[in-house]
Design a protein around this motif. Structure first.
Motif, PDB file in Angstrom:
ATOM      1  N   SER A 139      -0.928 -13.495 -30.605  1.00 25.30           N
ATOM      2  CA  SER A 139      -0.839 -13.494 -32.058  1.00 25.30           C
ATOM      3  C   SER A 139       0.612 -13.700 -32.457  1.00 25.30           C
ATOM      4  CB  SER A 139      -1.388 -12.188 -32.632  1.00 25.30           C
ATOM      5  OG  SER A 139      -0.599 -11.091 -32.211  1.00 25.30           O
ATOM      6  N   VAL A 140       0.800 -14.130 -33.676  1.00 18.97           N
ATOM      7  CA  VAL A 140       2.146 -14.416 -34.171  1.00 18.97           C
ATOM      8  C   VAL A 140       2.299 -13.814 -35.562  1.00 18.97           C
ATOM      9  CG1 VAL A 140       1.484 -16.693 -35.046  1.00 18.97           C
ATOM     10  CG2 VAL A 140       3.862 -16.209 -34.612  1.00 18.97           C
TER      11      VAL A 140
ATOM     12  N   THR B 162      -2.154 -12.812 -22.391  1.00 17.27           N
ATOM     13  CA  THR B 162      -2.334 -13.308 -21.022  1.00 17.27           C
ATOM     14  C   THR B 162      -1.109 -14.001 -20.427  1.00 17.27           C
ATOM     15  OG1 THR B 162      -3.253 -15.362 -21.884  1.00 17.27           O
ATOM     16  CG2 THR B 162      -4.818 -13.610 -21.332  1.00 17.27           C
ATOM     17  N   ILE B 163      -0.151 -14.384 -21.240  1.00 15.52           N
ATOM     18  CA  ILE B 163       1.046 -15.028 -20.712  1.00 15.52           C
ATOM     19  C   ILE B 163       2.268 -14.184 -21.071  1.00 15.52           C
ATOM     20  CG2 ILE B 163       0.091 -17.360 -20.717  1.00 15.52           C
ATOM     21  CD1 ILE B 163       1.571 -17.886 -23.326  1.00 15.52           C
TER      22      ILE B 163
END
Length: 136
Positions: free
Chosen positions: A1-2, A32-33
């Motif tokens: 999310s951002v 996940t990253i």
């Protein structure tokens, strides 16, 4: 999310002068990253346009983007690399010969900044583009 916090301010004076500025601040949350690849942490920009003698338009823009991350393969291992932020200054002039015909020249990367917008893809240093526009 951002999470994107954005602010912008513009000024217009008698349809001849326009000044604008903006700022974007980004906060990323990854599931996940590790890092947000090719996403800057901040962007700042200012621009201006001035109409001179009703047929000559001058414009300029200064923008800055913050650092970014990318992932590359080195041998068999994935490595996260940081791409430095940059500042870019552009300017241009347009001559409106008739209502539907104009000539222009744009000057890009006037500061001759050496930067990479994407990893291993260096930007052009100072460059310009000239041409004409015709509308019908």
């Amino acid at each position: 999310s951002v999470l994107n916090l954005h602010g912008e301010l513009a000024y217009h004076h008698h349809e001849k002068l326009t000044l604008a500025g903006y700022i974007n601040s980004y906060t990323y949350t990854m599931d996940t990253i590790e890092k947000p690849y090719h996403k800057p942490d901040m962007e700042i920009g200012v621009s201006g346009k001035y109409i001179l003698m009703d047929n000559i338009v001058l414009h300029a823009a200064l923008l800055s983007k913050g650092s970014q991350y990318t992932i590359i393969k080195e041998d068999t291992v994935s490595v996260i690399k940081k791409i430095s932020g940059y500042v870019d200054l552009n300017a241009g002039i347009e001559y409106r010969y008739m209502k539907n015909l104009s000539f222009f020249a744009n000057f890009n990367n006037i500061l001759m900044s050496k930067y990479q917008r994407w990893y291993a893809y260096p930007s052009e240093k100072f460059n310009f583009l000239a041409g004409l526009t015709y509308s019908f």
